[in-house]
Design an enzyme around this catalytic site. Structure first.
Site, PDB file in Angstrom:
ATOM      1  N   LEU A  68       0.839  -1.206   0.000  1.00 34.30           N
ATOM      2  CA  LEU A  68       0.000   0.000   0.000  1.00 34.30           C
ATOM      3  C   LEU A  68       0.868   1.247   0.000  1.00 34.30           C
ATOM      4  O   LEU A  68       1.858   1.308   0.735  1.00 34.30           O
ATOM      5  CB  LEU A  68      -0.877  -0.003   1.257  1.00 34.30           C
ATOM      6  CG  LEU A  68      -1.752   1.222   1.525  1.00 34.30           C
ATOM      7  CD1 LEU A  68      -2.941   1.227   0.564  1.00 34.30           C
ATOM      8  CD2 LEU A  68      -2.230   1.237   2.961  1.00 34.30           C
ATOM      9  N   CYS A  69       0.498   2.229  -0.809  1.00 39.76           N
ATOM     10  CA  CYS A  69       1.122   3.551  -0.748  1.00 39.76           C
ATOM     11  C   CYS A  69       0.019   4.591  -0.948  1.00 39.76           C
ATOM     12  O   CYS A  69      -1.139   4.318  -0.643  1.00 39.76           O
ATOM     13  CB  CYS A  69       2.262   3.689  -1.759  1.00 39.76           C
ATOM     14  SG  CYS A  69       1.769   3.732  -3.493  1.00 39.76           S
ATOM     15  N   HIS A  70       0.365   5.765  -1.464  1.00 36.84           N
ATOM     16  CA  HIS A  70      -0.643   6.813  -1.625  1.00 36.84           C
ATOM     17  C   HIS A  70      -1.606   6.516  -2.771  1.00 36.84           C
ATOM     18  O   HIS A  70      -2.816   6.540  -2.595  1.00 36.84           O
ATOM     19  CB  HIS A  70       0.043   8.169  -1.825  1.00 36.84           C
ATOM     20  CG  HIS A  70      -0.897   9.328  -1.762  1.00 36.84           C
ATOM     21  ND1 HIS A  70      -0.560  10.557  -2.242  1.00 36.84           N
ATOM     22  CD2 HIS A  70      -2.154   9.457  -1.273  1.00 36.84           C
ATOM     23  CE1 HIS A  70      -1.573  11.397  -2.054  1.00 36.84           C
ATOM     24  NE2 HIS A  70      -2.547  10.739  -1.470  1.00 36.84           N
ATOM     25  N   ILE A  97      -3.954   4.315  -0.605  1.00 37.25           N
ATOM     26  CA  ILE A  97      -4.762   4.732   0.535  1.00 37.25           C
ATOM     27  C   ILE A  97      -5.853   5.713   0.106  1.00 37.25           C
ATOM     28  O   ILE A  97      -6.890   5.820   0.757  1.00 37.25           O
ATOM     29  CB  ILE A  97      -3.895   5.300   1.676  1.00 37.25           C
ATOM     30  CG1 ILE A  97      -4.698   5.334   2.983  1.00 37.25           C
ATOM     31  CG2 ILE A  97      -3.306   6.650   1.304  1.00 37.25           C
ATOM     32  CD1 ILE A  97      -3.863   5.555   4.227  1.00 37.25           C
TER      33      ILE A  97
END
Length: 111
Positions: A68-70, A97
Site C-alpha cells: 500500500l502507498c498513496h 490509501i
C-alpha cells in the site's frame, strides 16, 4: 505478474491466499501521520519504500503481502521487488490509501 487488488477486494484476495496476510504500508512517516488504515483481518506493517531492502528480513516470504502507498505506484515497485526476492503471494493495492478512503473506509483522511 503482480495481482492488482482494489481496497474493496482485499479481504477476498487475502482469503484466497489462505489468510494470515500482511498489508505492507510503504509510505513515508509524514504520510502515515496524515492518514493510516486500521487493520481488520490482517496485520499492518509500515516500512518506508527506501528501507525495504535493508529490512526485508522483517517480512515473512511465506505470508501473503499486499503493498500500500498513496496511489499505488510505489507499492507496485515494492511488490515487484518482493516477488523478485522470493515472496510468492504478493499484491499491489490499486489506488492506494486514496482509494482505500473512497472504497473501504471514509474515515481515513484523503491528502
Amino acid at each position: 505478474m503482480i495481482d492488482q487488488v482494489r481496497p474493496s477486494d482485499l479481504d477476498a484476495w487475502l482469503a484466497a491466499q489462505g489468510g494470515n496476510g500482511v498489508v505492507l504500508d510503504v509510505r513515508e512517516v509524514p504520510e502515515l501521520r496524515a492518514a493510516s488504515i486500521h487493520p481488520l483481518g490482517f496485520e499492518l506493517v509500515a516500512i518506508p519504500m527506501n528501507e525495504i531492502p535493508g529490512r526485508l528480513a522483517q517480512l515473512d516470504p511465506d505470508r501473503p503481502v499486499a503493498c500500500l502507498c498513496h496511489h499505488g505506484a510505489r507499492s507496485m515497485r515494492v511488490a515487484m521487488f518482493l516477488a523478485q526476492n522470493g515472496f510468492g503471494q504478493v499484491a499491489n493495492i490499486a489506488g492506494g490509501i486514496d482509494a482505500w478512503s473512497l472504497e473501504r473506509d471514509p474515515t481515513v483522511p484523503r491528502y
